[in-house]
Design a protein around this motif. Structure first.
Motif, PDB file in Angstrom:
ATOM      1  N   ARG A 142     -11.768 140.807 -55.884  1.00 42.73           N
ATOM      2  CA  ARG A 142     -10.882 139.841 -55.228  1.00 42.73           C
ATOM      3  C   ARG A 142     -11.687 138.600 -54.854  1.00 42.73           C
ATOM      4  NH1 ARG A 142      -7.907 143.210 -56.697  1.00 42.73           N
ATOM      5  NH2 ARG A 142      -6.215 144.310 -55.617  1.00 42.73           N
ATOM      6  N   SER A 178      -9.102 154.056 -59.080  1.00 39.75           N
ATOM      7  CA  SER A 178      -9.177 153.854 -60.537  1.00 39.75           C
ATOM      8  C   SER A 178      -8.155 152.842 -61.020  1.00 39.75           C
ATOM      9  CB  SER A 178      -8.960 155.182 -61.261  1.00 39.75           C
ATOM     10  OG  SER A 178     -10.120 155.935 -61.152  1.00 39.75           O
ATOM     11  N   PHE A 179      -7.035 152.728 -60.293  1.00 37.13           N
ATOM     12  CA  PHE A 179      -6.014 151.750 -60.663  1.00 37.13           C
ATOM     13  C   PHE A 179      -5.936 150.616 -59.639  1.00 37.13           C
ATOM     14  CE2 PHE A 179      -4.573 155.651 -62.808  1.00 37.13           C
ATOM     15  CZ  PHE A 179      -4.377 155.164 -64.097  1.00 37.13           C
ATOM     16  N   GLY A 180      -6.956 150.470 -58.816  1.00 39.96           N
ATOM     17  CA  GLY A 180      -6.954 149.444 -57.786  1.00 39.96           C
ATOM     18  C   GLY A 180      -6.005 149.812 -56.652  1.00 39.96           C
ATOM     19  N   ALA A 181      -5.637 148.814 -55.847  1.00 42.76           N
ATOM     20  CA  ALA A 181      -4.770 149.065 -54.698  1.00 42.76           C
ATOM     21  C   ALA A 181      -4.106 147.768 -54.270  1.00 42.76           C
ATOM     22  CB  ALA A 181      -5.593 149.633 -53.535  1.00 42.76           C
ATOM     23  N   GLY A 236       0.257 148.888 -65.086  1.00 41.07           N
ATOM     24  CA  GLY A 236       0.542 149.907 -66.096  1.00 41.07           C
ATOM     25  C   GLY A 236       0.191 151.316 -65.650  1.00 41.07           C
ATOM     26  N   MET A 246     -12.806 153.999 -65.445  1.00 40.18           N
ATOM     27  CA  MET A 246     -13.227 153.178 -66.583  1.00 40.18           C
ATOM     28  C   MET A 246     -12.864 151.694 -66.476  1.00 40.18           C
ATOM     29  SD  MET A 246     -10.065 153.196 -67.749  1.00 40.18           S
ATOM     30  CE  MET A 246      -9.702 152.765 -69.415  1.00 40.18           C
ATOM     31  N   ALA A 247     -12.138 151.304 -65.420  1.00 38.11           N
ATOM     32  CA  ALA A 247     -11.858 149.866 -65.250  1.00 38.11           C
ATOM     33  C   ALA A 247     -12.307 149.415 -63.861  1.00 38.11           C
ATOM     34  CB  ALA A 247     -10.369 149.590 -65.464  1.00 38.11           C
ATOM     35  N   ALA A 304     -12.529 145.842 -62.579  1.00 34.35           N
ATOM     36  CA  ALA A 304     -11.299 145.078 -62.338  1.00 34.35           C
ATOM     37  C   ALA A 304     -10.986 145.034 -60.843  1.00 34.35           C
ATOM     38  CB  ALA A 304     -10.135 145.686 -63.109  1.00 34.35           C
ATOM     39  N   ASN A 305     -11.640 145.894 -60.068  1.00 33.35           N
ATOM     40  CA  ASN A 305     -11.373 145.931 -58.626  1.00 33.35           C
ATOM     41  C   ASN A 305     -12.151 144.822 -57.910  1.00 33.35           C
ATOM     42  OD1 ASN A 305      -9.534 148.025 -58.514  1.00 33.35           O
ATOM     43  ND2 ASN A 305     -11.140 149.588 -58.475  1.00 33.35           N
ATOM     44  N   CYS A 321      -2.846 148.100 -60.544  1.00 36.82           N
ATOM     45  CA  CYS A 321      -2.554 148.144 -61.985  1.00 36.82           C
ATOM     46  C   CYS A 321      -1.054 148.265 -62.257  1.00 36.82           C
ATOM     47  CB  CYS A 321      -3.284 149.322 -62.622  1.00 36.82           C
ATOM     48  SG  CYS A 321      -2.877 149.511 -64.372  1.00 36.82           S
ATOM     49  N   ARG A 375      -1.771 143.877 -56.114  1.00 41.32           N
ATOM     50  CA  ARG A 375      -2.257 143.651 -57.482  1.00 41.32           C
ATOM     51  C   ARG A 375      -2.723 144.928 -58.154  1.00 41.32           C
ATOM     52  NH1 ARG A 375      -2.464 138.133 -58.415  1.00 41.32           N
ATOM     53  NH2 ARG A 375      -2.245 138.879 -60.552  1.00 41.32           N
TER      54      ARG A 375
HETATM   55  C1  HEM Z   1      -6.087 154.647 -67.572  1.00 45.45           C
HETATM   56  C2  HEM Z   1      -5.619 153.423 -67.845  1.00 45.45           C
HETATM   57  C3  HEM Z   1      -5.757 152.240 -66.928  1.00 45.45           C
HETATM   58  C4  HEM Z   1      -6.656 152.009 -65.908  1.00 45.45           C
HETATM   59  C5  HEM Z   1      -7.774 152.941 -65.398  1.00 45.45           C
HETATM   60  C6  HEM Z   1      -6.342 150.703 -65.356  1.00 45.45           C
HETATM   61  C7  HEM Z   1      -7.012 150.115 -64.290  1.00 45.45           C
HETATM   62  C8  HEM Z   1      -6.696 148.901 -63.736  1.00 45.45           C
HETATM   63  C9  HEM Z   1      -7.358 148.314 -62.587  1.00 45.45           C
HETATM   64  C10 HEM Z   1      -8.513 148.943 -61.800  1.00 45.45           C
HETATM   65  C11 HEM Z   1      -6.747 147.132 -62.328  1.00 45.45           C
HETATM   66  C12 HEM Z   1      -7.094 146.165 -61.171  1.00 45.45           C
HETATM   67  C13 HEM Z   1      -6.186 146.530 -59.991  1.00 45.45           C
HETATM   68  C14 HEM Z   1      -6.536 145.790 -58.701  1.00 45.45           C
HETATM   69  O1  HEM Z   1      -7.183 144.739 -58.761  1.00 45.45           O
HETATM   70  O2  HEM Z   1      -6.141 146.264 -57.600  1.00 45.45           O
HETATM   71  C15 HEM Z   1      -5.712 146.945 -63.315  1.00 45.45           C
HETATM   72  C16 HEM Z   1      -4.885 145.838 -63.383  1.00 45.45           C
HETATM   73  C17 HEM Z   1      -3.884 145.684 -64.315  1.00 45.45           C
HETATM   74  N1  HEM Z   1      -3.509 146.587 -65.285  1.00 45.45           N
HETATM   75 FE1  HEM Z   1      -4.344 148.395 -65.638  1.00 45.45          FE
HETATM   76  N2  HEM Z   1      -5.286 150.174 -66.050  1.00 45.45           N
HETATM   77  C18 HEM Z   1      -4.888 151.079 -67.008  1.00 45.45           C
HETATM   78  C19 HEM Z   1      -3.843 150.941 -67.900  1.00 45.45           C
HETATM   79  C20 HEM Z   1      -2.997 149.853 -67.973  1.00 45.45           C
HETATM   80  C21 HEM Z   1      -1.858 149.740 -68.888  1.00 45.45           C
HETATM   81  C22 HEM Z   1      -1.439 150.825 -69.894  1.00 45.45           C
HETATM   82  C23 HEM Z   1      -1.309 148.516 -68.660  1.00 45.45           C
HETATM   83  C24 HEM Z   1      -0.136 147.841 -69.299  1.00 45.45           C
HETATM   84  C25 HEM Z   1       0.704 148.451 -70.115  1.00 45.45           C
HETATM   85  C26 HEM Z   1      -2.066 147.870 -67.592  1.00 45.45           C
HETATM   86  C27 HEM Z   1      -1.809 146.630 -67.067  1.00 45.45           C
HETATM   87  C28 HEM Z   1      -2.466 146.050 -66.005  1.00 45.45           C
HETATM   88  C29 HEM Z   1      -2.150 144.731 -65.467  1.00 45.45           C
HETATM   89  C30 HEM Z   1      -1.061 143.774 -65.984  1.00 45.45           C
HETATM   90  C31 HEM Z   1      -3.038 144.504 -64.406  1.00 45.45           C
HETATM   91  C32 HEM Z   1      -3.114 143.257 -63.499  1.00 45.45           C
HETATM   92  C33 HEM Z   1      -2.201 143.472 -62.301  1.00 45.45           C
HETATM   93  C34 HEM Z   1      -2.222 142.269 -61.361  1.00 45.45           C
HETATM   94  O3  HEM Z   1      -3.238 141.571 -61.290  1.00 45.45           O
HETATM   95  O4  HEM Z   1      -1.219 142.058 -60.668  1.00 45.45           O
HETATM   96  N3  HEM Z   1      -3.081 148.711 -67.199  1.00 45.45           N
HETATM   97  N4  HEM Z   1      -5.686 148.032 -64.158  1.00 45.45           N
END
Ligand code: HEM
Length: 140
Positions: free
Chosen positions: A21, A77-80, A87, A14-15, A18-19, A85, A83
């Protein structure tokens, strides 16, 4: 429970937008040249449904596949990388706590209005376009 959460996020990343660069140095990737300054969007959806990675049943919801794929690098789903995620662990923990509490008392069942496959809408983060499920109290 972790397998079910990961499998749901594989089928519905669902995000995924966000992946992305920005290329800092002109780079050769196989036959492609990526110029410095170009924004690159990773195609998470294609990777997550790729049968050569996940097998012929890639389109199916099968949490058990994770028992032999725990560190699958194609799960984004949370990137890699640095950077990834921030959280991720909190999000998985929150889901486990929520599901454990809710599923002890209720079950969710499809009904005639449930759309399968679920359609996601949105951009940087997405949500179901329509999500209709019936909630049933569990009998003890
Ligand atoms: C199921 C829930 C979540 C999904 C699927 C998700 C997914 C993602 C993805 C795909 C990215 C980009 C990673 C990348 O570029 O490699 C990201 C970045 C980030 N997420 Fe999440 N996220 C989730 C929940 C959260 C939560 C709960 C928090 C904070 C409490 C959070 C904080 C962040 C932050 C701060 C970044 C930026 C990291 C950086 O650029 O260094 N996320 N997330």
């Amino acid at each position: 429970m972790e397998y079910a959460i990961k499998e749901a996020l594989r089928l519905y990343p669902m995000a995924s937008f966000a992946n992305a660069r920005r290329c800092m140095r002109t780079t050769q990737l196989g036959e492609y040249t990526v110029e410095a300054g170009v924004d690159v969007q990773l195609d998470t959806w294609s990777l997550h449904y790729d049968k050569t990675i996940w097998g012929e049943d890639a389109d199916e919801f099968k949490p058990e596949r994770w028992s032999s794929m725990s560190n699958q690098p194609s799960f984004l789903s949370f990137g890699a990388g640095p950077r990834q995620c921030l959280g991720m662990r909190l999000a998985i923990l929150e889901e486990k706590v929520l599901l454990a509490h809710v599923l002890r008392k209720y079950s969710f069942v499809t009904n005639t209005r449930t759309q399968i496959p679920m359609k996601l809408i949105g951009r940087a983060t997405t949500r179901p376009a329509n999500l209709y499920l019936s909630v049933k109290a569990r009998e003890f």
